[in-house]
Design a protein around this motif. Structure first.
Motif, PDB file in Angstrom:
ATOM      1  N   GLY A  76       0.738  -1.154  -0.098  1.00  0.00           N
ATOM      2  CA  GLY A  76       0.483  -0.591   0.143  1.00  0.00           C
ATOM      3  C   GLY A  76       0.887   1.488  -0.258  1.00  0.00           C
ATOM      4  O   GLY A  76       2.227   0.807   0.333  1.00  0.00           O
ATOM      5  N   ARG A  77       0.381   2.102   0.113  1.00  0.00           N
ATOM      6  CA  ARG A  77       0.899   3.749  -0.287  1.00  0.00           C
ATOM      7  C   ARG A  77       2.159   3.988   0.975  1.00  0.00           C
ATOM      8  O   ARG A  77       3.352   4.239   0.679  1.00  0.00           O
ATOM      9  CB  ARG A  77       0.502   4.747   0.227  1.00  0.00           C
ATOM     10  N   ARG A  78       1.653   3.597   2.338  1.00  0.00           N
ATOM     11  CA  ARG A  78       2.852   3.588   3.656  1.00  0.00           C
ATOM     12  C   ARG A  78       3.877   2.771   3.159  1.00  0.00           C
ATOM     13  O   ARG A  78       5.280   3.149   3.291  1.00  0.00           O
ATOM     14  CB  ARG A  78       2.064   3.253   4.742  1.00  0.00           C
ATOM     15  N   GLU A  79       3.257   2.034   3.135  1.00  0.00           N
ATOM     16  CA  GLU A  79       4.631   0.589   2.680  1.00  0.00           C
ATOM     17  C   GLU A  79       5.672   0.737   1.868  1.00  0.00           C
ATOM     18  O   GLU A  79       6.886   0.904   1.697  1.00  0.00           O
ATOM     19  CB  GLU A  79       3.833  -1.281   2.011  1.00  0.00           C
ATOM     20  N   ARG A  80       4.844   1.202   0.346  1.00  0.00           N
ATOM     21  CA  ARG A  80       5.779   2.062  -1.107  1.00  0.00           C
ATOM     22  C   ARG A  80       6.666   2.666   0.301  1.00  0.00           C
ATOM     23  O   ARG A  80       7.735   2.830  -0.398  1.00  0.00           O
ATOM     24  CB  ARG A  80       4.955   1.554  -1.881  1.00  0.00           C
ATOM     25  N   ARG A  81       6.062   3.737   1.049  1.00  0.00           N
ATOM     26  CA  ARG A  81       6.802   4.557   1.431  1.00  0.00           C
ATOM     27  C   ARG A  81       8.287   4.100   1.864  1.00  0.00           C
ATOM     28  O   ARG A  81       9.218   4.707   2.309  1.00  0.00           O
ATOM     29  CB  ARG A  81       6.444   5.494   1.833  1.00  0.00           C
ATOM     30  N   ARG A  82       7.992   3.322   2.736  1.00  0.00           N
ATOM     31  CA  ARG A  82       8.693   2.593   3.803  1.00  0.00           C
ATOM     32  C   ARG A  82       9.551   2.464   3.161  1.00  0.00           C
ATOM     33  O   ARG A  82      11.765   1.804   3.041  1.00  0.00           O
ATOM     34  CB  ARG A  82       8.263   1.939   4.783  1.00  0.00           C
ATOM     35  N   PHE A  83       9.283   1.445   1.320  1.00  0.00           N
ATOM     36  CA  PHE A  83       9.949   0.623   0.785  1.00  0.00           C
ATOM     37  C   PHE A  83      11.319   1.792   0.247  1.00  0.00           C
ATOM     38  O   PHE A  83      12.664   1.576  -0.073  1.00  0.00           O
ATOM     39  CB  PHE A  83       9.259  -0.254   0.020  1.00  0.00           C
ATOM     40  N   ALA A  84      10.731   2.580  -0.780  1.00  0.00           N
ATOM     41  CA  ALA A  84      11.595   3.609  -1.373  1.00  0.00           C
ATOM     42  C   ALA A  84      12.513   4.158  -0.597  1.00  0.00           C
ATOM     43  O   ALA A  84      13.293   4.632  -0.708  1.00  0.00           O
ATOM     44  CB  ALA A  84      10.576   4.536  -1.777  1.00  0.00           C
ATOM     45  N   GLY A  85      12.286   4.628   0.816  1.00  0.00           N
ATOM     46  CA  GLY A  85      12.931   5.105   1.407  1.00  0.00           C
ATOM     47  C   GLY A  85      15.081   4.566   2.015  1.00  0.00           C
ATOM     48  O   GLY A  85      15.194   3.878   1.855  1.00  0.00           O
ATOM     49  N   HIS A  86      14.130   2.899   2.513  1.00  0.00           N
ATOM     50  CA  HIS A  86      15.063   2.091   2.753  1.00  0.00           C
ATOM     51  C   HIS A  86      16.165   1.090   1.214  1.00  0.00           C
ATOM     52  O   HIS A  86      16.902   1.534   1.637  1.00  0.00           O
ATOM     53  CB  HIS A  86      14.458   0.358   3.619  1.00  0.00           C
ATOM     54  N   PHE A  87      15.173   1.127   0.193  1.00  0.00           N
ATOM     55  CA  PHE A  87      16.172   0.867  -1.221  1.00  0.00           C
ATOM     56  C   PHE A  87      16.775   2.017  -1.253  1.00  0.00           C
ATOM     57  O   PHE A  87      17.902   2.093  -1.939  1.00  0.00           O
ATOM     58  CB  PHE A  87      15.246   0.324  -2.198  1.00  0.00           C
ATOM     59  N   LYS A  88      16.679   3.568  -1.254  1.00  0.00           N
ATOM     60  CA  LYS A  88      17.192   4.170  -1.233  1.00  0.00           C
ATOM     61  C   LYS A  88      18.387   4.298  -0.927  1.00  0.00           C
ATOM     62  O   LYS A  88      19.353   4.437  -1.291  1.00  0.00           O
ATOM     63  CB  LYS A  88      16.195   5.799  -1.112  1.00  0.00           C
ATOM     64  N   ASP A  89      18.444   4.120   0.601  1.00  0.00           N
ATOM     65  CA  ASP A  89      19.591   3.765   1.566  1.00  0.00           C
ATOM     66  C   ASP A  89      21.121   3.183   1.416  1.00  0.00           C
ATOM     67  O   ASP A  89      22.202   3.578   0.410  1.00  0.00           O
ATOM     68  CB  ASP A  89      19.131   3.656   2.719  1.00  0.00           C
ATOM     69  N   LEU A  90      19.971   1.637   0.674  1.00  0.00           N
ATOM     70  CA  LEU A  90      21.192   0.891   0.119  1.00  0.00           C
ATOM     71  C   LEU A  90      21.456   1.382  -1.479  1.00  0.00           C
ATOM     72  O   LEU A  90      22.384   0.871  -1.440  1.00  0.00           O
ATOM     73  CB  LEU A  90      20.239  -0.542  -0.148  1.00  0.00           C
TER      74      LEU A  90
END
Length: 556
Positions: A76-90
């Motif tokens: 969902g929107r919240r999980e996509r936002r979390r994923f985008a932040g973590h993947f951006k760091d990696l």
């Protein structure tokens, strides 16, 4: 003590690099219980099946690094936002050697643990756009600046496979949370479950590397036909992963100094490193090693896999030099049957070169010619067993240009044979003055060393006896088991496991925690509230004569 043994592409499958030493470890430490968590690399490996396991193996859980692992979930929107932040760091850490790799990795692991769906997310447009942005950001490597969309998609595919352990449901009290120690049989993806078990359950991690996985990934990326940007991204990812594994491991056990240098260059702390040599079965070579027969004094023996890294071309040219001064000399090359097309082609090239350098020779006009170089297979009529190959000659030769731990040299040492080897990998460390060492790709130096031993029988015997004594002291299965037995106990004394033990009704179980497990923290360096080891849990009742329970579970 319950050990969670983590493998990739090896034990308990019938094929793979770590199969032999892991099996010896499990069978030799029968006082411990083992749970196996295995990652397979290919469908062919799974098709060959698993070896028969000893009773101390309680559970086997497997997962594939090659098959699709889509759980059908989307964010969902919240999980996509979390994923985008973590993947951006990696992605930023991979592209520019930043410090956010661990935050990104563990963030993705927590997201996968809570919601699943990581397979689709890593292959989504969000991931590709984040990767593209990271590649073009200031401060990134020059190689990745020119990455195209095709490169981003190729790297995302490889990254999803490498991060597939994050998708598994192994990290709870019924999985790796139930073990006292995680022992990874290699670095890289094999150690990822150990990282997450430490993160989520506080289980200490031991990492053993007999071949450095980072170096293997570098070589595999070169041979895979990938573009330069994808190779650079993969190298950076595996370098960051290796550094995090070494940072979180309580103890790291390289198999030799060559591997130890790689680990130190990747950030492993010296105080964590303990060199533990691979254990090999000395008894199978005892008949030759303890015999008075020192082999044919005119015969040189080579044993190994026939492939370009063994540099048999240089060995054949060196033997041509040897024959000029020692006309009675013979060269016998023993190898396993060639499997890959590259090995078949290389073997044919070597045979053609041998026929050109050494035309068949005959003693008279009516005699049948004979070539002084012979290519033979282990298991053939001349060498039914491996030990028969080493017994055939007085000097054993290694001509490799790339080598990790030189197994054939150690086997020759067990047989009491003098050796001539090229200075690659851990050769000098293994030989330790009991054989001759020459530079690689130097046929003249190799020939001179071989001639010096062929002409001096007394020196051959002295070196052979010293080599056997050294091998029996350092490279046996017994010394390997003794080292790991001590390391297991040491790690448990510093990191005892704490668990809440309850009875059948869910209430606390009185006297479940023995007093001796509550050692003050300053004595051991452990946290103030130590964790209770598995032997402090409520014992299971097993019927007399019944084998221990072994759960066989398979993860898609």
């Amino acid at each position: 003590m319950r050990i969670g043994l983590l493998t990739e592409g090896g034990y308990p499958y019938a094929t793979g690099e770590s199969r032999l030493w892991c099996d010896r470890l499990v069978r030799g430490l029968e006082q411990h219980e083992f749970d196996l968590y295995a990652l397979s690399r290919s469908a062919q490996q799974e098709k060959h099946g698993c070896i028969q396991l000893p009773p101390q193996v309680r559970r086997v859980r497997t997962a594939s690094l090659w098959a699709p692992a889509d759980d059908g979930r989307t964010y969902g929107r919240r999980e996509r936002r979390r994923f985008a932040g973590h993947f951006k760091d990696l992605a930023a850490a991979v592209c520019a050697d930043g410090d956010g790799f661990a935050d990104g990795l563990y963030g993705l692991a927590e997201l996968a643990r809570e919601h699943g769906g990581l397979y689709a997310a890593l292959r989504s447009e969000t991931a590709v756009r984040a990767l593209e942005s990271a590649c073009r950001a200031p401060g990134t490597r020059r190689t990745v600046h020119g990455a195209t969309v095709v490169d981003h998609l190729a790297f995302a595919d490889r990254l999803e496979r490498a991060l597939r352990p994050l998708l598994l449901d192994w990290y709870d009290e019924d999985g790796l949370g139930a073990v006292d120690l995680c022992h990874a049989a290699a670095g890289g993806p094999a150690a990822l479950p150990g990282l997450l078990a430490k993160r989520f359950c506080g289980v200490p991690l031991l990492v053993t590397e007999y071949g450095v996985q980072l170096r293997a990934h570098y070589l595999a990326a070169t041979d895979a036909g990938l573009s330069a940007p994808v190779r650079a991204l993969l190298a950076a990812f595996h370098g960051q992963l290796a550094a995090e594994v070494y940072r979180q491991a309580s103890v790291i056990t390289p198999g030799n100094t060559h591997a130890r240098r790689w680990q130190e260059r990747c950030g492993a702390a010296r105080e964590k490193l303990r060199t533990v040599y691979p254990g090999m079965e000395a008894d199978r070579f005892a008949t030759v090693g303890e015999s008075d027969d020192t082999g044919d004094p005119h015969t040189l023996v080579w044993v190994g896999r026939i492939e370009p890294s063994k540099d048999l071309i240089s060995l054949l040219h060196a033997f041509a030099e040897i024959r000029r001064t020692e006309p009675l000399a013979r060269l016998r090359l023993f190898g396993a049957p060639a499997q890959s097309p590259e090995a078949v082609t290389y073997l044919a090239h070597c045979k053609a070169l041998a026929a050109q350098l050494f035309p068949d020779e005959a003693d008279g006009a009516h005699a049948v010619g004979d070539n002084p170089v012979s290519f033979e297979e282990i298991g053939g009529p001349e060498a039914p067993e491996l030990v028969d190959a080493y017994a055939a000659g007085g000097v054993v030769v290694l001509s490799s240009v790339v080598e990790g731990f030189p197994v054939s040299v150690v086997e020759a040492m067990f047989c009491g044979r003098a050796t001539v080897s090229t200075d690659v990998g851990a050769v000098v460390e293994v030989i330790g003055g009991t054989g001759l060492v020459v530079p690689p790709r130097n046929p003249r130096a190799l020939a001179e060393a071989c001639v010096s031993l062929l002409r001096d029988g007394a020196r051959r015997e002295r070196l052979g006896a010293a080599a056997r004594a050294r091998a029996l002291e350092l490279f046996t299965v017994e010394q390997n088991l003794t080292a790991f037995r001590g390391i297991y106990l040491e790690l448990m004394s510093h990191s005892p496991v704490q668990r809440d033990v309850v009875d059948a009704d869910g209430g606390p179980l009185p006297f479940a925690h023995p007093a001796e497990c509550h050692v003050p923290a300053p004595w051991t360096g452990a946290p103030a509230r130590p964790r209770t080891p598995s032997w402090a849990e409520e014992p299971r009742l097993v019927a007399a004569g019944a084998p221990p329970e072994t759960a066989k579970e398979t993860q898609p």
